[in-house]
Scaffold this motif. Structure first.
Motif, PDB file in Angstrom:
ATOM      1  N   HIS A 263       0.854  -1.187   0.000  1.00  0.00           N
ATOM      2  CA  HIS A 263       0.000   0.000   0.000  1.00  0.00           C
ATOM      3  C   HIS A 263       0.890   1.237   0.000  1.00  0.00           C
ATOM      4  O   HIS A 263       1.721   1.418   0.896  1.00  0.00           O
ATOM      5  CB  HIS A 263      -0.905   0.016   1.235  1.00  0.00           C
ATOM      6  N   VAL A 265       1.076   5.482  -0.203  1.00  0.00           N
ATOM      7  CA  VAL A 265       0.427   6.784  -0.107  1.00  0.00           C
ATOM      8  C   VAL A 265       1.269   7.779  -0.888  1.00  0.00           C
ATOM      9  O   VAL A 265       2.456   7.955  -0.602  1.00  0.00           O
ATOM     10  CB  VAL A 265       0.278   7.249   1.351  1.00  0.00           C
ATOM     11  N   THR A 293      -3.265   5.127  -2.231  1.00  0.00           N
ATOM     12  CA  THR A 293      -3.980   6.259  -1.649  1.00  0.00           C
ATOM     13  C   THR A 293      -3.287   7.537  -2.092  1.00  0.00           C
ATOM     14  O   THR A 293      -2.052   7.617  -2.092  1.00  0.00           O
ATOM     15  CB  THR A 293      -3.993   6.198  -0.113  1.00  0.00           C
ATOM     16  N   ARG A 333      -7.712   5.656  -4.094  1.00  0.00           N
ATOM     17  CA  ARG A 333      -8.458   6.284  -3.005  1.00  0.00           C
ATOM     18  C   ARG A 333      -7.928   7.700  -2.812  1.00  0.00           C
ATOM     19  O   ARG A 333      -6.721   7.908  -2.658  1.00  0.00           O
ATOM     20  CB  ARG A 333      -8.285   5.484  -1.720  1.00  0.00           C
ATOM     21  N   LEU A 360      -3.101   8.051   8.253  1.00  0.00           N
ATOM     22  CA  LEU A 360      -3.027   7.101   7.149  1.00  0.00           C
ATOM     23  C   LEU A 360      -1.853   6.174   7.428  1.00  0.00           C
ATOM     24  O   LEU A 360      -0.781   6.618   7.843  1.00  0.00           O
ATOM     25  CB  LEU A 360      -2.796   7.824   5.812  1.00  0.00           C
TER      26      LEU A 360
END
Length: 574
Positions: A263, A265, A293, A333, A360
């Motif tokens: 994941h 960001v 994200t 997202r 986050l």
């Protein structure tokens, strides 16, 4: 009338005399301002009053004539703008030395060589450089194709740097750490313009120069994650640094292992963030478990979307259209208004905390937060910088990102780039300070104008002309096709698939109601993975023409409330 027959009052400084056109007759006034003094006072670099800033001209800074003497013009950086400066200095017959910190021409560009520029070749080759290369039988690239950074280096910068007119004057692994003047520090005024510059290298060697053109760029000085411009709390901790990548990582190449199945960001709202988001979206189709994200400080993504289909640079317009589609389709997202306050590394993960307390958690962070200039090299020179952007005060209102995009910057040259320090010019990305609106073509015009001024050709120096694409005025180029071709090849698809996909999506659009739904329907028809089709559509915003948009507008006006739609001020993909 004043006692000496000029209009206006007698002033106390040369700058005030220049602005008020007072004190001296026109000929004498020009001479005293060029000399740094006035007929009625001593030189002063302060503002005449709180509302008026004294803006030095090149003549006032001591360059009213041709650069001569035993010392070369030193150019810092062998990137696109630095080598363009070398080409123009050569054409002007001025001696020059290029100092490049890296091992080869375009060393910084090589680090983002996987990224495709959003301006085609016709904007990326300097005119003087083109003339030198053409004389050496250089095979010019297709002017409408979008090059990657690697293409720019291999097809243009390295051939240019190897030319016999340039190569003997370029020094590699020559990192500049400071610039000063021989025998005088920043405080001393008398005789300042008549002594050469001292350009000090990391090795301790001093290189003397008649003038300095600083094209060192901003790649090595990225902005911080912290929303207030300072490092976020914990941002510089070694464990956090290991989890953080700078702008434009090679997600699909050398850095693939850092992001696959994790994941990420992405923090930032500019074109670097958009490029990374598109690459991560493609990686997510190839590597299960890869999630994305996008965290932006602002409350909207308008800046990243930019001109959409109305953008005169199709590569840039498609970029904005693409990320809008990725967000709308749920593949990315979006978290807006996330002002990073702190970053903490916990058990191999990074936790970002916003100023409002939201958090986050990520496996990786991409800090696509822009760049800033490093003026510490010139700490012993006299600079007058805009307090917000860090560029010259004259240039600041022309490039303010609150008012301008890349395509709306007015042409500018030596006068707008002149500092109180005679003969020092920051050009290229560095000249723009923190403004992200720079195009290479702008830098090429900057160094053309400066080289003409240093040669004493003021007519040419001030005949500043620049052909820039302007957002909102569509231009028909084929550059976007290259991005589509790249993606199709990576997915192992036939070259005609992107075109067939777009045609089919346009047919499905009236009934589907949204671009995402139309693209999925087209993918099913053609037997393509729907998520791969969405990525191709994200890169093809410019293929959706005005007629299709009108059809979409009519369909969307009849759609049921709650359907995910795209804005109608762009094309079908943005």
């Amino acid at each position: 009338m004043s006692e000496n027959g000029t209009d206006g009052p007698c002033c106390g400084t040369s700058q005030a005399a220049e602005q008020a056109r007072a004190c001296c007759d026109p000929g004498a006034r020009t001479e005293v301002v060029a000399a740094g003094a006035s007929c009625c006072g001593t030189a002063d670099t302060s503002a005449v009053n709180d509302d008026t800033v004294a803006v030095p001209t090149v003549e006032a800074a001591g360059y009213a004539g041709r650069v001569d003497g035993p010392h070369p013009v030193v150019v810092i950086g062998a990137g696109p703008v630095g080598l363009a400066a070398a080409a123009h200095l050569h054409e002007r017959g001025l001696p020059f030395t290029v100092l490049e910190a890296g091992p080869s021409a375009g060393a910084a560009v090589t680090e983002w060589g996987h990224v495709r520029l959003f301006s085609p070749w016709r904007y990326n080759v300097d005119h003087a450089a083109r003339r030198l290369l053409a004389a050496a039988d250089w095979a010019a690239p297709d002017p409408e194709v979008l090059p990657t950074g690697a293409d720019l280096v291999e097809a243009y910068l390295r051939p240019l740097a190897k030319l016999p007119q340039i190569a003997p004057h370029v020094r590699y692994d020559a990192s500049v750490v400071a610039i000063g003047r021989v025998g005088v520090d920043r405080v001393r005024t008398a005789g300042r313009a008549s002594v050469p510059f001292v350009v000090r290298l990391a090795t301790g060697q001093d290189v003397l120069a008649s003038a300095v053109i600083d094209a060192s760029g901003t790649w090595r000085t990225p902005s911080m994650l912290g929303a207030n411009g300072l490092p976020a709390h914990g941002e510089t901790d070694p464990q956090t640094v290991r989890l953080t990548a700078g702008a434009l990582p090679d997600v699909l190449g050398a850095d693939r292992g850092r992001f696959a199945g994790r994941h990420t960001v992405v923090v930032g709202a500019g074109h670097s963030a958009a490029n990374t988001l598109l690459a991560l979206a493609e990686l997510a189709e190839q590597e299960p478990g890869t999630t994305i994200t996008w965290a932006t400080r602002g409350g909207s993504i308008d800046r990243a979307i930019g001109g959409g289909d109305a953008d005169a640079l199709p590569g840039r317009g498609a970029l904005g259209s693409g990320i809008k589609l990725l967000v709308d389709s749920g593949r990315v997202r979006l978290v807006t208004g996330f002002a990073v306050h702190a970053v903490t590394a916990v058990d191999g993960h990074a936790e970002l905390t916003a100023s409002d307390g939201r958090t986050l958690t990520a496996d990786r962070i991409v800090a696509a937060t822009g760049f800033r200039p490093d003026h510490t090299l010139a700490a012993e020179l006299r600079l007058d910088l805009d307090p917000a952007l860090g560029c010259t005060r004259t240039l600041a209102p022309l490039i303010d990102p609150n008012e301008h995009s890349c395509g709306t910057v007015r042409p500018h040259g030596v006068d707008e780039l002149t500092q109180p320090e005679p003969g020092y010019f920051a050009v290229g990305m560095k000249s723009y300070g923190r403004a992200p609106t720079f195009l290479m073509a702008t830098g090429y015009e900057q160094v053309r104008s400066i080289a003409a001024a240093l040669a004493g050709d003021w007519a040419a120096a001030r005949d500043v002309q620049l052909d820039l694409p302007e957002t909102g005025v569509c231009s028909a180029t084929q550059g976007y096709k290259t991005m589509l071709d790249d993606a199709a090849a990576r997915y192992g698809l036939a070259p005609d698939i992107p075109g067939r996909l777009i045609s089919a999506a346009l047919r499905h659009l009236p009934a589907a109601g949204t671009v995402a739904a139309a693209t999925r329907a087209a993918a099913n028809e053609l037997g393509i993975d729907p998520d791969i089709a969405l990525h191709l559509a994200a890169l093809a915003g410019d293929q959706f023409d005005t007629t299709a948009q009108n059809t979409a507008d009519a369909a969307l006006s009849r759609a049921e409330p709650g359907l995910v739609t795209v804005s109608t001020d762009g094309g079908c993909c943005g």
